[in-house]
Design a protein around this motif. Structure first.
Motif, mmCIF file in Angstrom:
data_model
loop_
_atom_site.group_PDB
_atom_site.id
_atom_site.type_symbol
_atom_site.label_atom_id
_atom_site.label_comp_id
_atom_site.label_asym_id
_atom_site.label_seq_id
_atom_site.Cartn_x
_atom_site.Cartn_y
_atom_site.Cartn_z
ATOM 1 N N GLY A 61 0.780 -1.227 0.000
ATOM 2 C CA GLY A 61 0.000 0.000 0.000
ATOM 3 C C GLY A 61 0.816 1.284 0.000
ATOM 4 O O GLY A 61 0.253 2.365 -0.109
ATOM 5 N N ARG A 62 2.127 1.166 0.139
ATOM 6 C CA ARG A 62 2.973 2.366 0.113
ATOM 7 C C ARG A 62 3.203 2.787 -1.337
ATOM 8 O O ARG A 62 3.092 1.990 -2.251
ATOM 9 N N ALA A 63 3.546 4.040 -1.519
ATOM 10 C CA ALA A 63 3.851 4.538 -2.866
ATOM 11 C C ALA A 63 5.151 3.924 -3.369
ATOM 12 O O ALA A 63 6.081 3.714 -2.597
ATOM 13 N N GLY A 64 5.187 3.650 -4.645
ATOM 14 C CA GLY A 64 6.416 3.162 -5.267
ATOM 15 C C GLY A 64 7.296 4.334 -5.663
ATOM 16 O O GLY A 64 6.915 5.501 -5.547
ATOM 17 N N GLY A 65 8.475 4.012 -6.139
ATOM 18 C CA GLY A 65 9.422 5.049 -6.517
ATOM 19 C C GLY A 65 9.429 5.320 -8.006
ATOM 20 O O GLY A 65 8.579 4.841 -8.753
ATOM 21 N N ARG A 66 10.423 6.089 -8.408
ATOM 22 C CA ARG A 66 10.661 6.360 -9.815
ATOM 23 C C ARG A 66 11.578 5.266 -10.355
ATOM 24 O O ARG A 66 12.583 4.967 -9.732
ATOM 25 N N ALA A 67 11.218 4.703 -11.498
ATOM 26 C CA ALA A 67 12.036 3.657 -12.110
ATOM 27 C C ALA A 67 12.415 4.094 -13.520
ATOM 28 O O ALA A 67 11.561 4.176 -14.402
#
Length: 127
Positions: free
Chosen positions: A59-65
């Motif tokens: 449920g946490r936000a993901g990062g930039r990939a």
């Protein structure tokens, strides 16, 4: 580090291994350099990556990939990946310094690249 042709299953296996070590990796920003690789990434492998990342994110936000590649097909794969890998901002780049700057949240042209990147010959970030 993968030194062979990259397949979706190899990437998914590597992601599972990293996330078993530390689930927080699913929320980190990343730069993946695929400029020297050729491989096959199937929709099934992309779905698997999305499931693994989704479970680890909890449920946490993901990062930039950022994915750096000379293969224009990578843009299509990232568009497909956006359907299965929610919560992450996925972008394709042809230039390593631009990818690193974006993943780090810097604006192109800031000139704030760390010394280790400047020394590696990445130079200025292209606009």
């Amino acid at each position: 580090m993968v030194m062979e042709d990259v397949t979706g299953d190899i990437i998914a296996d590597y992601m599972e291994e990293m996330l078993a070590w530390n689930a927080d990796v699913a929320t980190w920003n990343s730069v993946t350099d695929l400029r020297l690789h050729v491989g096959d990434v199937s929709p099934a492998a992309i779905r698997r990556m999305g499931a693994v990342l989704g479970e680890a994110r909890r449920g946490r936000a993901g990062g930039r990939a950022a994915v750096v590649s000379h293969n224009t097909g990578v843009r299509f794969l990232l568009n497909l990946a956006r359907l299965f890998i929610g919560g992450h901002d996925l972008r394709a780049f042809a230039d390593m310094s631009a990818a690193y700057a974006w993943a780090a949240g810097w604006q192109a042209g800031d000139g704030d690249l760390p010394a280790e990147i400047a020394v590696a010959g990445w130079g200025c970030v292209a606009a």
